[in-house]
Design a protein around this motif. Structure first.
Motif, PDB file in Angstrom:
ATOM      1  N   ASN A  40       6.295   6.621  -6.416  1.00 37.64           N
ATOM      2  CA  ASN A  40       5.860   5.826  -5.282  1.00 37.64           C
ATOM      3  C   ASN A  40       7.097   5.487  -4.464  1.00 37.64           C
ATOM      4  OD1 ASN A  40       4.595   3.916  -3.555  1.00 37.64           O
ATOM      5  ND2 ASN A  40       5.244   2.284  -4.956  1.00 37.64           N
ATOM      6  N   ASP A  41       7.162   6.026  -3.252  1.00 41.72           N
ATOM      7  CA  ASP A  41       8.381   5.893  -2.449  1.00 41.72           C
ATOM      8  C   ASP A  41       8.342   4.624  -1.597  1.00 41.72           C
ATOM      9  OD1 ASP A  41      10.909   6.872  -1.704  1.00 41.72           O
ATOM     10  OD2 ASP A  41      10.110   7.824   0.099  1.00 41.72           O
ATOM     11  N   ASN A  42       8.177   3.484  -2.291  1.00 38.19           N
ATOM     12  CA  ASN A  42       8.161   2.187  -1.628  1.00 38.19           C
ATOM     13  C   ASN A  42       7.060   2.128  -0.571  1.00 38.19           C
ATOM     14  OD1 ASN A  42       9.060  -0.446  -1.362  1.00 38.19           O
ATOM     15  ND2 ASN A  42      10.710   0.068   0.053  1.00 38.19           N
ATOM     16  N   SER A  43       5.865   2.581  -0.954  1.00 38.25           N
ATOM     17  CA  SER A  43       4.734   2.641  -0.024  1.00 38.25           C
ATOM     18  C   SER A  43       4.379   1.263   0.524  1.00 38.25           C
ATOM     19  CB  SER A  43       3.510   3.230  -0.729  1.00 38.25           C
ATOM     20  OG  SER A  43       3.735   4.569  -1.108  1.00 38.25           O
ATOM     21  N   LYS A  44       3.888   1.260   1.757  1.00 38.79           N
ATOM     22  CA  LYS A  44       3.500   0.009   2.415  1.00 38.79           C
ATOM     23  C   LYS A  44       1.993  -0.246   2.305  1.00 38.79           C
ATOM     24  CE  LYS A  44       7.707  -0.673   3.807  1.00 38.79           C
ATOM     25  NZ  LYS A  44       8.342   0.491   3.152  1.00 38.79           N
ATOM     26  N   ASP A  45       1.238   0.705   1.765  1.00 37.66           N
ATOM     27  CA  ASP A  45      -0.198   0.517   1.591  1.00 37.66           C
ATOM     28  C   ASP A  45      -0.493   0.222   0.119  1.00 37.66           C
ATOM     29  OD1 ASP A  45       0.162   2.941   0.372  1.00 37.66           O
ATOM     30  OD2 ASP A  45      -1.270   4.044   1.609  1.00 37.66           O
ATOM     31  N   ASN A  46      -1.672   0.577  -0.366  1.00 35.01           N
ATOM     32  CA  ASN A  46      -2.068   0.266  -1.742  1.00 35.01           C
ATOM     33  C   ASN A  46      -1.814   1.416  -2.720  1.00 35.01           C
ATOM     34  OD1 ASN A  46      -3.061  -2.396  -1.251  1.00 35.01           O
ATOM     35  ND2 ASN A  46      -4.895  -1.500  -0.324  1.00 35.01           N
ATOM     36  N   THR A  47      -0.901   2.317  -2.369  1.00 42.20           N
ATOM     37  CA  THR A  47      -0.630   3.460  -3.237  1.00 42.20           C
ATOM     38  C   THR A  47      -0.267   3.018  -4.654  1.00 42.20           C
ATOM     39  OG1 THR A  47       0.059   4.893  -1.408  1.00 42.20           O
ATOM     40  CG2 THR A  47       0.866   5.465  -3.604  1.00 42.20           C
ATOM     41  N   LEU A  48       0.617   2.062  -4.795  1.00 38.33           N
ATOM     42  CA  LEU A  48       1.058   1.631  -6.122  1.00 38.33           C
ATOM     43  C   LEU A  48      -0.105   1.073  -6.924  1.00 38.33           C
ATOM     44  CD1 LEU A  48       3.246   1.176  -8.195  1.00 38.33           C
ATOM     45  CD2 LEU A  48       3.786  -1.003  -7.069  1.00 38.33           C
TER      46      LEU A  48
END
Length: 254
Positions: A40-48
């Motif tokens: 997870n490349d520091n995602s800004k959405d709910n990816t994590l």
């Protein structure tokens, strides 16, 4: 032979579930010992959050979070420094790559003993679905330039979807590229340093959700930098980085 699959993910909450479920089901169906490593490349959405939930149903899923520096190349490199398998593939989070093609790569590596297996979307048996026209023109020109400058026949160097043995990946370090130019750095350094490779036709399907992270206007000089670096290494390094082959044992006469 344990297979690791490294997947960079930035803002892929809409695509990542389908990708990971399909990948896991395919590898499990074929009985391939594996791990799926998503950065997870520091995602800004709910990816994590989506990834953490998927860990409950996909036992082979390993999740990393790259807090920075960020970028496609950094995210892939983060996974390439942490995988545990005997070989490792770079696979896209947007389901543009076909898990069945990865199975073909894996079996080709086992059958031939090759140090790497590369895909080609443009050779006989390859296929692209909904490939943007401008992107296709840029792709073919870029790969033609790479072929001419490097003196190679392989026609899909810019395709990220490739499989490498652990020893090969170790042999092409250190990594330089922070962005999409890593897709060119890995195979070209493997070729220049004397690692063997096989080519397998593969398919590519345009993403259904989200936006492509590749910005063509930003990448030209970065691709050219890596191309020149590999060209210089090829002609001027005097084999200092070449694959080390074991010398045959001396025969002692009695």
């Amino acid at each position: 032979m344990k297979l690791s699959v490294v997947i960079p993910a930035y803002n892929e909450e809409e695509s990542i579930s389908q990708t990971l479920r399909s990948l896991y089901q395919t590898l499990a169906k074929h009985g391939i010992d594996h791990e799926i490593c998503v950065t997870n490349d520091n995602s800004k959405d709910n990816t994590l959050a989506v990834l953490q939930q998927l860990q409950q149903e996909i036992p082979s899923l390993v999740v990393f979070t790259n807090l920075g520096p960020n970028g496609f190349g950094y995210a892939v490199r983060y996974g390439l420094e942490r995988f545990s398998g005997d070989c490792v593939a770079v696979f896209m989070a947007d389901m543009s790559d076909d898990p069945e093609d990865l199975v073909k790569y894996y079996h080709k590596m086992q059958e031939t003993g090759a140090d790497a297996v590369f895909g080609s979307r443009w050779q006989k048996g390859g296929r692209v679905v909904d490939y943007p026209a401008v992107k296709k023109v840029v792709n073919r020109i870029a790969n033609m330039i790479i072929r001419l400058m490097m003196g190679i026949r392989y026609d899909d160097t810019t395709n990220a979807f490739k499989l490498y043995r652990r020893e090969t990946m170790e042999g092409i370090k250190p990594f330089l590229s922070p962005h999409f130019n890593l897709t060119v750095e890995l195979p070209l350094k493997a070729m220049v340093r004397g690692y063997s490779y096989e080519v397998v036709p593969n398919s590519w399907t345009n993403r259904k959700y989200g936006e492509s992270k590749l910005k063509i206007k930003e990448m030209g000089s970065r691709y050219f930098f890596i191309l020149l670096y590999c060209l210089i290494e090829k002609h001027f390094s005097r084999g200092d980085f070449k694959k080390k082959t074991a010398k045959p044992a001396a025969v002692v006469s009695r």
